[in-house]
Design an enzyme around this catalytic site. Structure first.
Site, PDB file in Angstrom:
ATOM      1  N   LYS A 225       0.835  -1.215   0.000  1.00 28.37           N
ATOM      2  CA  LYS A 225       0.000   0.000   0.000  1.00 28.37           C
ATOM      3  C   LYS A 225       0.867   1.261   0.000  1.00 28.37           C
ATOM      4  O   LYS A 225       0.623   2.189  -0.761  1.00 28.37           O
ATOM      5  CB  LYS A 225      -0.916   0.056   1.234  1.00 28.37           C
ATOM      6  CG  LYS A 225      -1.910  -1.082   1.319  1.00 28.37           C
ATOM      7  CD  LYS A 225      -2.905  -0.868   2.463  1.00 28.37           C
ATOM      8  CE  LYS A 225      -2.267  -0.861   3.841  1.00 28.37           C
ATOM      9  NZ  LYS A 225      -1.822  -2.182   4.313  1.00 28.37           N
TER      10      LYS A 225
ATOM     11  N   ARG B 225      -9.389   0.884   9.068  1.00 30.37           N
ATOM     12  CA  ARG B 225      -8.990  -0.486   9.366  1.00 30.37           C
ATOM     13  C   ARG B 225     -10.065  -1.226  10.163  1.00 30.37           C
ATOM     14  O   ARG B 225      -9.878  -2.387  10.494  1.00 30.37           O
ATOM     15  CB  ARG B 225      -7.716  -0.474  10.195  1.00 30.37           C
ATOM     16  CG  ARG B 225      -6.436  -0.716   9.386  1.00 30.37           C
ATOM     17  CD  ARG B 225      -5.257  -0.584  10.329  1.00 30.37           C
ATOM     18  NE  ARG B 225      -4.092  -1.297   9.929  1.00 30.37           N
ATOM     19  CZ  ARG B 225      -3.030  -0.726   9.330  1.00 30.37           C
ATOM     20  NH1 ARG B 225      -3.043   0.541   9.013  1.00 30.37           N
ATOM     21  NH2 ARG B 225      -1.971  -1.443   9.030  1.00 30.37           N
TER      22      ARG B 225
ATOM     23  N   ARG C 230      11.688  -6.231   5.099  1.00 29.64           N
ATOM     24  CA  ARG C 230      11.480  -4.791   4.982  1.00 29.64           C
ATOM     25  C   ARG C 230      12.399  -4.040   5.947  1.00 29.64           C
ATOM     26  O   ARG C 230      12.550  -4.410   7.094  1.00 29.64           O
ATOM     27  CB  ARG C 230      10.019  -4.445   5.286  1.00 29.64           C
ATOM     28  CG  ARG C 230       9.744  -2.947   5.337  1.00 29.64           C
ATOM     29  CD  ARG C 230       8.307  -2.632   5.064  1.00 29.64           C
ATOM     30  NE  ARG C 230       7.454  -2.791   6.228  1.00 29.64           N
ATOM     31  CZ  ARG C 230       6.149  -2.486   6.239  1.00 29.64           C
ATOM     32  NH1 ARG C 230       5.554  -2.024   5.142  1.00 29.64           N
ATOM     33  NH2 ARG C 230       5.437  -2.659   7.329  1.00 29.64           N
TER      34      ARG C 230
ATOM     35  N   ARG D 138      11.545  -2.919  11.621  1.00 28.31           N
ATOM     36  CA  ARG D 138      10.503  -2.515  12.574  1.00 28.31           C
ATOM     37  C   ARG D 138      10.166  -3.637  13.542  1.00 28.31           C
ATOM     38  O   ARG D 138      10.048  -4.798  13.138  1.00 28.31           O
ATOM     39  CB  ARG D 138       9.244  -2.092  11.814  1.00 28.31           C
ATOM     40  CG  ARG D 138       9.216  -0.616  11.482  1.00 28.31           C
ATOM     41  CD  ARG D 138       8.145  -0.265  10.482  1.00 28.31           C
ATOM     42  NE  ARG D 138       6.818  -0.785  10.800  1.00 28.31           N
ATOM     43  CZ  ARG D 138       5.763  -0.654  10.002  1.00 28.31           C
ATOM     44  NH1 ARG D 138       5.888  -0.021   8.843  1.00 28.31           N
ATOM     45  NH2 ARG D 138       4.599  -1.141  10.345  1.00 28.31           N
TER      46      ARG D 138
ATOM     47  N   ARG E  61      -0.493  -9.551  13.552  1.00 23.29           N
ATOM     48  CA  ARG E  61      -1.105  -8.483  12.748  1.00 23.29           C
ATOM     49  C   ARG E  61      -2.006  -9.057  11.661  1.00 23.29           C
ATOM     50  O   ARG E  61      -3.033  -8.470  11.318  1.00 23.29           O
ATOM     51  CB  ARG E  61      -0.015  -7.609  12.112  1.00 23.29           C
ATOM     52  CG  ARG E  61       0.631  -6.663  13.117  1.00 23.29           C
ATOM     53  CD  ARG E  61       1.905  -6.084  12.580  1.00 23.29           C
ATOM     54  NE  ARG E  61       1.682  -5.100  11.542  1.00 23.29           N
ATOM     55  CZ  ARG E  61       2.633  -4.691  10.698  1.00 23.29           C
ATOM     56  NH1 ARG E  61       3.839  -5.171  10.774  1.00 23.29           N
ATOM     57  NH2 ARG E  61       2.357  -3.772   9.801  1.00 23.29           N
TER      58      ARG E  61
HETATM   59  P1  ADP Z   1       1.697  -1.604   7.280  1.00 24.74           P
HETATM   60  O1  ADP Z   1       2.185  -0.574   6.336  1.00 24.74           O
HETATM   61  O2  ADP Z   1       2.716  -2.656   7.546  1.00 24.74           O
HETATM   62  O3  ADP Z   1       0.357  -2.127   6.917  1.00 24.74           O
HETATM   63  P2  ADP Z   1       1.229   0.585   9.033  1.00 24.74           P
HETATM   64  O4  ADP Z   1       2.545   1.254   8.999  1.00 24.74           O
HETATM   65  O5  ADP Z   1       0.139   1.092   8.159  1.00 24.74           O
HETATM   66  O6  ADP Z   1       1.486  -0.956   8.703  1.00 24.74           O
HETATM   67  O7  ADP Z   1       0.654   0.564  10.522  1.00 24.74           O
HETATM   68  C1  ADP Z   1       1.458   0.222  11.617  1.00 24.74           C
HETATM   69  C2  ADP Z   1       0.632   0.142  12.887  1.00 24.74           C
HETATM   70  O8  ADP Z   1       0.011   1.422  13.165  1.00 24.74           O
HETATM   71  C3  ADP Z   1      -0.538  -0.842  12.887  1.00 24.74           C
HETATM   72  O9  ADP Z   1      -0.149  -2.166  13.166  1.00 24.74           O
HETATM   73  C4  ADP Z   1      -1.436  -0.231  13.980  1.00 24.74           C
HETATM   74  O10 ADP Z   1      -0.964  -0.519  15.270  1.00 24.74           O
HETATM   75  C5  ADP Z   1      -1.280   1.253  13.756  1.00 24.74           C
HETATM   76  N1  ADP Z   1      -2.324   1.796  12.832  1.00 24.74           N
HETATM   77  C6  ADP Z   1      -2.117   2.319  11.594  1.00 24.74           C
HETATM   78  N2  ADP Z   1      -3.288   2.683  11.037  1.00 24.74           N
HETATM   79  C7  ADP Z   1      -4.265   2.375  11.932  1.00 24.74           C
HETATM   80  C8  ADP Z   1      -5.694   2.487  11.951  1.00 24.74           C
HETATM   81  N3  ADP Z   1      -6.375   3.012  10.907  1.00 24.74           N
HETATM   82  N4  ADP Z   1      -6.365   2.056  13.040  1.00 24.74           N
HETATM   83  C9  ADP Z   1      -5.717   1.544  14.088  1.00 24.74           C
HETATM   84  N5  ADP Z   1      -4.376   1.396  14.144  1.00 24.74           N
HETATM   85  C10 ADP Z   1      -3.633   1.809  13.082  1.00 24.74           C
END
Ligand code: ADP
Ligand code: ZN
Length: 223
Positions: free
Chosen positions: A13, A88, A127, A160, A171
């Site tokens: 994404k 989410r 990553r 990370r 996750r």
């Molecule tokens: P990835 O890019 O690996 O999908 P992100 O960097 O988007 O992960 O998100 C990292 C973390 O930030 C998530 O695991 C969550 O804890 C938090 N987070 C991000 N966006 C949301 C959201 N919309 N609602 C709740 N938690 C979020």
């Protein structure tokens, strides 16, 4: 261009959001990046979010909804955005719809990227992220001193905490339980498309663009 990018962690994404941002001069709203920045600066938001993030859990809905509302308050973001990592949960999606109604925003599309779970674990294990500028890399494409140093700013690359295999497994469970149900929510809206995230970056980008240009000329589907 107003788009939501949807999908499990590690699906690409962020990478696709960056490409679309350049293409359409949009604002990239990545909730993960916003939260990590807040954690780094030890703001009240960061202090609150850190333990959830490290454990691979979702940050509470009210916090996230407030954050997005704040982001959409700028004219530039309201006109053209790529939302990456939000919504989410169904509660977040409903709150977002309400916000769009209030602000008179029409969404162009929701793109859902799909990838095999084994591939997610592999990608996140490989990553690396720059501590300074936040750029993401894959060990697949790094060698020599690039393995530890950011090509963009010279900052330190790190793995990370929440990209370690055990947390990734958790996750993915959180994704299946809390986020995946959103697909049906958006499928019903008629502006939903599923794209194969197993393909290479350039190809996925092209598929997204093809869909956008095919749908752009058509009138918006009434909500
Ligand atoms: P990835 O890019 O690996 O999908 P992100 O960097 O988007 O992960 O998100 C990292 C973390 O930030 C998530 O695991 C969550 O804890 C938090 N987070 C991000 N966006 C949301 C959201 N919309 N609602 C709740 N938690 C979020
Ligand atoms: Zn950097």
């Amino acid at each position: 261009m107003r788009i939501i990018l949807f999908g499990p962690p590690g699906v690409g994404k962020g990478t696709q959001a960056k490409l679309l941002t350049e293409e359409f001069d949009s604002v990239h709203i990545s909730t993960g990046d916003l939260l990590r920045e807040a954690v780094k600066n030890r703001t009240p938001l960061g202090v609150k979010a850190k333990s959830y993030m490290d454990a691979g859990n979702l940050v509470p809905d009210d916090v996230m909804i407030g954050l997005i509302e704040e982001m959409l308050n700028s004219d530039r973001a309201r006109n053209s955005f790529i939302l990456d990592g939000f919504p989410r949960t169904v509660a977040q999606a409903k709150a977002l719809d309400d916000m769009f109604d209030r602000m008179g925003i029409k969404l162009d599309g929701v793109m859902s990227l799909r990838v095999d779970h084994e591939e997610v674990v592999r990608r996140l294990n490989n990553r690396r992220m720059c501590r300074t500028c936040g750029r993401i890399y894959s060990l697949d494409h790094l060698k020599g001193k690039e393995l530890t140093q950011c090509r963009n700013c010279g900052g330190e690359l790190y793995h990370r905490e929440d990209d370690m295999p055990d947390t990734v497994k958790h996750r993915l469970e959180v994704y299946l339980k809390q986020t995946k149900p959103l697909k049906d929510f958006y499928r019903q809206s008629g502006r939903f498309i599923q794209i194969d995230g197993m393909q290479e970056i350039g190809y996925v980008h092209k598929m997204i663009l093809d869909w956008i240009y095919r749908n752009r000329t058509q009138p918006h589907i009434a909500d």
